[in-house]
Write an enzyme that holds these catalytic residues in place. Structure first.
Site, PDB file in Angstrom:
ATOM      1  N   TYR A 153       0.503  -1.193   0.229  1.00 25.63           N
ATOM      2  CA  TYR A 153       0.108  -0.450  -0.005  1.00 25.63           C
ATOM      3  C   TYR A 153       0.728   0.878  -0.001  1.00 25.63           C
ATOM      4  O   TYR A 153       0.864   2.233  -0.847  1.00 25.63           O
ATOM      5  CB  TYR A 153      -0.480  -0.020   1.139  1.00 25.63           C
ATOM      6  CG  TYR A 153      -2.228   0.662   1.575  1.00 25.63           C
ATOM      7  CD1 TYR A 153      -2.868   0.986   0.340  1.00 25.63           C
ATOM      8  CD2 TYR A 153      -1.486   1.940   2.112  1.00 25.63           C
ATOM      9  CE1 TYR A 153      -3.802   2.337   0.298  1.00 25.63           C
ATOM     10  CE2 TYR A 153      -2.647   3.295   2.347  1.00 25.63           C
ATOM     11  CZ  TYR A 153      -4.207   3.549   1.638  1.00 25.63           C
ATOM     12  OH  TYR A 153      -4.568   4.521   1.352  1.00 25.63           O
ATOM     13  N   ILE A 186      -9.462   8.562   7.668  1.00 20.28           N
ATOM     14  CA  ILE A 186     -10.301   9.044   7.764  1.00 20.28           C
ATOM     15  C   ILE A 186     -10.988   8.595   7.629  1.00 20.28           C
ATOM     16  O   ILE A 186     -11.263   7.090   7.469  1.00 20.28           O
ATOM     17  CB  ILE A 186     -10.567   9.325   5.791  1.00 20.28           C
ATOM     18  CG1 ILE A 186      -9.195  10.212   5.265  1.00 20.28           C
ATOM     19  CG2 ILE A 186     -11.884  10.037   5.264  1.00 20.28           C
ATOM     20  CD1 ILE A 186      -8.870  11.918   5.553  1.00 20.28           C
TER      21      ILE A 186
HETATM   22  P1  NAP Z   1     -13.681   2.761   0.628  1.00 19.20           P
HETATM   23  O1  NAP Z   1     -14.569   3.129   1.102  1.00 19.20           O
HETATM   24  O2  NAP Z   1     -13.122   1.150   0.348  1.00 19.20           O
HETATM   25  O3  NAP Z   1     -13.670   2.834  -1.022  1.00 19.20           O
HETATM   26  C1  NAP Z   1     -13.056   2.343  -2.139  1.00 19.20           C
HETATM   27  C2  NAP Z   1     -13.880   2.866  -3.689  1.00 19.20           C
HETATM   28  O4  NAP Z   1     -12.794   2.375  -3.818  1.00 19.20           O
HETATM   29  C3  NAP Z   1     -15.097   1.897  -3.260  1.00 19.20           C
HETATM   30  O5  NAP Z   1     -16.578   2.841  -4.309  1.00 19.20           O
HETATM   31  C4  NAP Z   1     -14.417   0.890  -4.540  1.00 19.20           C
HETATM   32  O6  NAP Z   1     -16.145   0.335  -5.040  1.00 19.20           O
HETATM   33  C5  NAP Z   1     -13.583   1.489  -4.973  1.00 19.20           C
HETATM   34  N1  NAP Z   1     -12.866   0.343  -6.094  1.00 19.20           N
HETATM   35  C6  NAP Z   1     -11.826  -0.392  -5.618  1.00 19.20           C
HETATM   36  N2  NAP Z   1     -11.498  -0.939  -5.881  1.00 19.20           N
HETATM   37  C7  NAP Z   1     -11.527  -0.534  -7.218  1.00 19.20           C
HETATM   38  C8  NAP Z   1     -11.488  -0.870  -9.216  1.00 19.20           C
HETATM   39  N3  NAP Z   1     -10.559  -1.361  -9.142  1.00 19.20           N
HETATM   40  N4  NAP Z   1     -11.822   0.152 -10.137  1.00 19.20           N
HETATM   41  C9  NAP Z   1     -13.006   0.896  -9.179  1.00 19.20           C
HETATM   42  N5  NAP Z   1     -13.143   0.994  -7.851  1.00 19.20           N
HETATM   43  C10 NAP Z   1     -12.382   0.363  -7.201  1.00 19.20           C
HETATM   44  O7  NAP Z   1     -12.199   3.555  -0.124  1.00 19.20           O
HETATM   45  P2  NAP Z   1     -12.164   4.838   0.998  1.00 19.20           P
HETATM   46  O8  NAP Z   1     -11.194   5.423   2.552  1.00 19.20           O
HETATM   47  O9  NAP Z   1     -12.684   6.547   0.968  1.00 19.20           O
HETATM   48  O10 NAP Z   1     -10.763   5.326   0.467  1.00 19.20           O
HETATM   49  C11 NAP Z   1     -10.859   5.854  -1.166  1.00 19.20           C
HETATM   50  C12 NAP Z   1      -9.206   6.749  -1.677  1.00 19.20           C
HETATM   51  O11 NAP Z   1      -8.573   7.388  -0.071  1.00 19.20           O
HETATM   52  C13 NAP Z   1      -8.110   5.329  -1.201  1.00 19.20           C
HETATM   53  O12 NAP Z   1      -7.818   5.468  -2.990  1.00 19.20           O
HETATM   54  C14 NAP Z   1      -7.592   4.809  -0.359  1.00 19.20           C
HETATM   55  O13 NAP Z   1      -6.389   4.453  -0.257  1.00 19.20           O
HETATM   56  C15 NAP Z   1      -7.458   6.715   0.107  1.00 19.20           C
HETATM   57  N6  NAP Z   1      -6.968   6.527   1.539  1.00 19.20           N
HETATM   58  C16 NAP Z   1      -7.779   6.546   2.196  1.00 19.20           C
HETATM   59  C17 NAP Z   1      -7.385   7.013   4.290  1.00 19.20           C
HETATM   60  C18 NAP Z   1      -9.456   6.580   5.000  1.00 19.20           C
HETATM   61  O14 NAP Z   1      -8.198   6.395   6.053  1.00 19.20           O
HETATM   62  N7  NAP Z   1     -10.154   5.889   4.533  1.00 19.20           N
HETATM   63  C19 NAP Z   1      -6.454   7.163   3.825  1.00 19.20           C
HETATM   64  C20 NAP Z   1      -5.550   7.621   3.106  1.00 19.20           C
HETATM   65  C21 NAP Z   1      -5.937   7.491   2.172  1.00 19.20           C
HETATM   66  P3  NAP Z   1     -15.974  -1.651  -5.253  1.00 19.20           P
HETATM   67  O15 NAP Z   1     -15.233  -1.755  -3.990  1.00 19.20           O
HETATM   68  O16 NAP Z   1     -17.508  -1.618  -5.575  1.00 19.20           O
HETATM   69  O17 NAP Z   1     -14.765  -1.669  -6.855  1.00 19.20           O
END
Ligand code: NAP
Length: 244
Positions: A153, A186
């Site tokens: 990651y 987040i």
């Molecule tokens: P989340 O709630 O798990 O949502 C992830 C989203 O990405 C979902 O809509 C998922 O839908 C989609 N997705 C996953 N694989 C995909 C693929 N191959 N093609 C198209 N869509 C895909 O995660 P989140 O926390 O909102 O994270 C969003 C972004 O923020 C990510 O890049 C993550 O690394 C980054 N981030 C998050 C945090 C945190 O603490 N939450 C911290 C740092 C960075 P499906 O499963 O239906 O594909």
């Protein structure tokens, strides 16, 4: 139709959904995407349409180049030009490096990093032609400083930083800006693996003593797309509540 269009990958929930709603409030045409949770994606589309803006939901695995080609063919029928791309789709993997299989490694890298190549490869030529555009990559502070048990990651997110800085240099003369938001913790489903005690300990390590809200990421993403940030490009902006 309003004049501007944004594509947000991974927008069926979490940060992507919040970004889609923020741009919808600002009357953008919205294209939302995910790879498997289609029911949730359609629900987000309904929320967006209720705000009075256009929304095109598309299922596509953004780690797959050909799926992204098909997605852009579908998009072109409805929206000929995408003003802003938000590369948000991502997955996490928590585990020992020595137990990270080639399959897991490849899935994390292709979903979190190769997806940016796949999407930008299709979006950028028209942006160059129009001499305008904004690309926003959602990254992580672990891409800045590395996280134990999250080598794949962290590497994928560090890759986003190199991608952002290099593409910003290449596309600057075409008036296309490229920036990344390196999020701290987040409050989304991605952190559900933490139990209450682990979450409290994590919060204690953050200066502001809390997880960030998806709306806080969304507001920054909108700022990066707007003319208010017209001199900002090639930046990796940490949005982490002051993790110490
Ligand atoms: P989340 O709630 O798990 O949502 C992830 C989203 O990405 C979902 O809509 C998922 O839908 C989609 N997705 C996953 N694989 C995909 C693929 N191959 N093609 C198209 N869509 C895909 O995660 P989140 O926390 O909102 O994270 C969003 C972004 O923020 C990510 O890049 C993550 O690394 C980054 N981030 C998050 C945090 C945190 O603490 N939450 C911290 C740092 C960075 P499906 O499963 O239906 O594909």
């Amino acid at each position: 139709m309003s004049s501007k269009t944004v594509l947000i990958t991974g927008a069926s929930r979490g940060i992507g959904k919040a970004i889609a709603l923020e741009f919808a409030k600002k009357s953008y045409n919205i294209i939302i995407n995910c790879s498997s949770s289609f029911k949730e994606l359609l629900e987000v589309a309904e929320e967006i349409k209720a705000l009075g803006t256009n929304c095109l939901p598309i299922m596509a695995d953004v780690s797959d180049f050909h799926a992204v080609t098909n997605m852009f063919q579908e998009i072109e029928v409805v929206f000929p030009f995408i003003d802003c791309v938000v590369n948000n789709a991502g997955i996490s993997h928590v585990g020992l490096f020595t137990e990270t299989t080639p399959e897991t490694w490849n899935k994390v890298i292709s979903t979190n990093l190769t997806s940016l190549y796949n999407v930008c490869y299709h979006a950028v030529p028209k942006m160059i032609h129009h001499h305008s555009g904004s690309i926003i990559n959602i990254s992580s502070i672990w891409g800045v400083c590395g996280a134990s048990l999250e080598v794949a990651y962290s590497a994928s997110k560090s890759g986003i930083h190199g991608f952002t800085q290099a593409l910003a240099k290449e596309l600057g003369p075409s008036h296309i800006r490229v920036n990344a938001i390196a999020c701290g913790a987040i409050d989304t489903r991605m952190n559900n693996w933490l139990d209450d005690e682990e979450k409290k300990a994590f919060e204690a390590s953050i200066s502001l003593n809390r997880f960030g809200k998806t709306s806080e990421v969304a507001e920054l993403a909108y700022y990066l797309a707007s003319d208010n940030s017209s001199y900002l490009t090639g930046q990796i902006i940490k949005l982490d509540g002051g993790i110490v």
